[in-house]
Design a protein around this motif. Sequence first.
Motif, PDB file in Angstrom:
ATOM      1  N   ASN A  25       0.843  -1.248   0.201  1.00 39.73           N
ATOM      2  CA  ASN A  25       0.154  -0.047  -0.197  1.00 39.73           C
ATOM      3  C   ASN A  25       0.796   1.387   0.061  1.00 39.73           C
ATOM      4  N   MET A  26       2.111   1.310   0.626  1.00 40.77           N
ATOM      5  CA  MET A  26       2.869   2.286   0.616  1.00 40.77           C
ATOM      6  C   MET A  26       3.350   2.632  -0.740  1.00 40.77           C
ATOM      7  N   LYS A  29       0.802   4.319  -2.900  1.00 37.43           N
ATOM      8  CA  LYS A  29       0.453   5.556  -2.482  1.00 37.43           C
ATOM      9  C   LYS A  29       1.587   6.355  -3.229  1.00 37.43           C
ATOM     10  N   GLN A  33       1.046   9.123  -5.685  1.00 34.49           N
ATOM     11  CA  GLN A  33       1.505  10.623  -5.509  1.00 34.49           C
ATOM     12  C   GLN A  33       2.339  11.269  -6.530  1.00 34.49           C
ATOM     13  N   LEU A  68      -5.802   8.411  -2.794  1.00 29.89           N
ATOM     14  CA  LEU A  68      -4.891   8.490  -1.721  1.00 29.89           C
ATOM     15  C   LEU A  68      -5.533   8.538  -0.468  1.00 29.89           C
ATOM     16  N   LEU A  69      -6.712   9.068  -0.236  1.00 31.46           N
ATOM     17  CA  LEU A  69      -7.416   9.188   1.054  1.00 31.46           C
ATOM     18  C   LEU A  69      -7.828   7.664   1.798  1.00 31.46           C
ATOM     19  N   GLY A  72      -4.452   5.748   2.684  1.00 27.86           N
ATOM     20  CA  GLY A  72      -4.158   6.308   3.895  1.00 27.86           C
ATOM     21  C   GLY A  72      -4.826   5.770   5.009  1.00 27.86           C
ATOM     22  N   LEU A  75      -3.641   2.065   5.363  1.00 26.15           N
ATOM     23  CA  LEU A  75      -2.530   1.916   6.039  1.00 26.15           C
ATOM     24  C   LEU A  75      -2.535   2.299   7.487  1.00 26.15           C
ATOM     25  N   ASP A  76      -3.382   3.308   7.753  1.00 25.01           N
ATOM     26  CA  ASP A  76      -3.563   3.531   9.138  1.00 25.01           C
ATOM     27  C   ASP A  76      -4.397   2.226  10.093  1.00 25.01           C
TER      28      ASP A  76
END
Length: 221
Positions: A25-26, A29, A33, A68-69, A72, A75-76
């Motif tokens: 996921n990173m 992301k 970006q 992206l939201l 994020g 990932l959290d």
Amino acid sequence: MRQIKITTKATDAQLEALNTKIEKNMQRKSEAQAKLSRLETQLRTSEEINTDRPGTIKGQIDRLQKELLELGATLDQYRSEQSDLKATLLQPLAERLCKINGKASTYTLDAGDLRVLAQEAEDVLIQKGVAQKNRAGAEIEFRPAGKPASNRYANMAGASITTRVKLRRATDGWRLLDAARDRCFVNQPEFRQIRVRPAAHDDILRKATDGITVLSDDAEI
């Protein structure tokens, strides 16, 4: 003292799976970006030259910002699950070490340190050629090094409080077998000793001598 879990096959597999998801996921992301940055540059260029593309580009930007939201938030969630798993596994270990270390913390060992130590010991067994079935029963005893300092200061300084631990390899991971408060002096090297069962020792010798033939004493020199 009762043996306390440091690593377990099941929990480590869950942590590894979560870590893989986090890394993927990173990566997604990061790629999103980079694409967003390119589109924002294209949007500015399109507006400057008054083309009919800005609307299309803005739609792509909106979709990427939404993605992206979502990434994020995902990932959290994964990081929270990973943190909760570690906390559940390491809480009994942390409580035991807290009782031993008291308020001392600079040169003592914590639960995270013991996970690192267990992984280092496991890596040594793997590198030495010890088969999975023969790793159970191996032990590592460890005490951190003292703080580094000049000899002049070392002669005047007293000992620091530290932790001495013994870990044992079970069938599904490492356990804390024993832990005690200890002292380490300035410039004193760390103590680290690994002990293995005879079958593991045979594996180590087999790998160390692989490809080597012993000549007889009367062989020509």
